[in-house]
Motif scaffolding. Structure first.
Motif: not given
Length: 296
Positions: A191-192, A199-200, A212-216
């Motif tokens: 998606m990123l 957004g990123n 949870y996790s954050i993907t950047i």
């Protein structure tokens, strides 16, 4: 006679700011701000959302650079100004004094009235505003009363019923950030990579059902994807960094990443204005965005 209220930010900017906070917008305009540690006043486009003042570098910025919760201040006083063309106010807390200055006396009366209305939950007497603006103050008062009632009234446990789990109460008061999607690590990465203009940074479920996790996606020398684990402790959320950071909500977690990168990281937010579906369907693929069912 009070001047007309400042024109609101364009719809796209307003929506992007709304993704940073679910607080209702009550008033906005330019303010000169001087906090402890500031050598001089800083010129900010300012929004009063709920009881919080959000400061932006200019009217078009979508990431705020600072904020103040006026409920943390015990006094709000008006100062006599040598400059007759502006108004000066001071917010006083046990920790600091914050000085606010308006561009003119008319906007000063508006800021004073709106700040006092949401702080004291009462429309100030003897305001020098037009009838329409006074009506707007009463409208803001009713909205703020309802908002606080919704926050303060936690579910009451009746006899014979189990007490609602703490995490459910927290979830009710802290809705999911708009960049939360129930996608896998691989899907978040795709998606990123395919939609950088949206957004990123994506918040997603962790490998278990609790965390949870954050993907950047960052572009320094070359695009890089990174993942961060966010642990749900029941009352707070801890980002697993070299030096762990604990925050009260998932929205605070998102704000932390934005502030630490000075706005370089932006929440990945679906918008119908961005032809989102067309981008996701490139190369003949139909990527599904499994949005959190609680987000409208």
């Amino acid at each position: 006679m009070a001047k007309k209220p400042p024109k609101p930010a364009p719809r796209r900017i307003f929506q992007e700011r709304l993704t940073m906070t679910a607080l209702p917008l009550y008033f906005e305009g330019f303010l000169l701000v001087k906090r402890s540690g500031y050598h001089e006043y800083k010129h900010y486009w300012t929004e009063l959302r709920g009881t919080t003042l959000f400061f932006y570098t200019d009217k078009k910025s979508t990431i705020y650079v600072d904020k103040l919760d006026i409920l943390n201040f015990i006094r709000f006083t008006e100062q006599n100004s040598a400059e007759k063309s502006c108004a000066n106010f001071t917010l006083v807390s046990p920790k600091e004094e914050v000085h606010l200055k308006t561009e003119n006396t008319e906007s000063g009366e508006e800021w004073r009235s709106f700040i006092l209305t949401v702080k004291e939950l009462s429309v100030p007497q003897n305001v020098s505003l037009l009838p329409g603006q006074v009506i707007r103050l009463h409208d803001v008062l009713e909205k703020e009363k309802k908002r606080r009632t919704g926050i303060e009234q936690l579910p009451v446990t009746s006899v014979g019923k189990e007490k609602e789990p703490a995490e459910e109460r927290v979830a009710a008061l802290n809705p999911m950030p708009a960049c939360f999607y129930t996608v896998s690590r691989k899907e978040a990465t795709e998606m990123l990579e395919k939609n950088p203009f949206l957004g990123n940074m994506i918040l997603r479920p962790g490998s278990d059902s609790r965390n949870y996790s954050i993907t950047i996606r960052q572009e320094i020398d070359m695009p890089r994807i990174k993942h961060y684990k966010v642990v749900n402790t029941g009352e707070n959320y801890t980002i697993e960094l070299e030096k762990p950071v604990t925050l009260p909500s998932l929205s605070s977690v998102i704000n932390y990443f934005m502030k630490e990168t000075r706005g370089n990281l932006r929440p990945f937010v679906y918008s119908t204005d961005d032809n989102f579906g067309q981008e996701l369907n490139t190369e003949g693929r139909n990527e599904k965005l499994k949005k959190n069912p609680y987000i409208e």
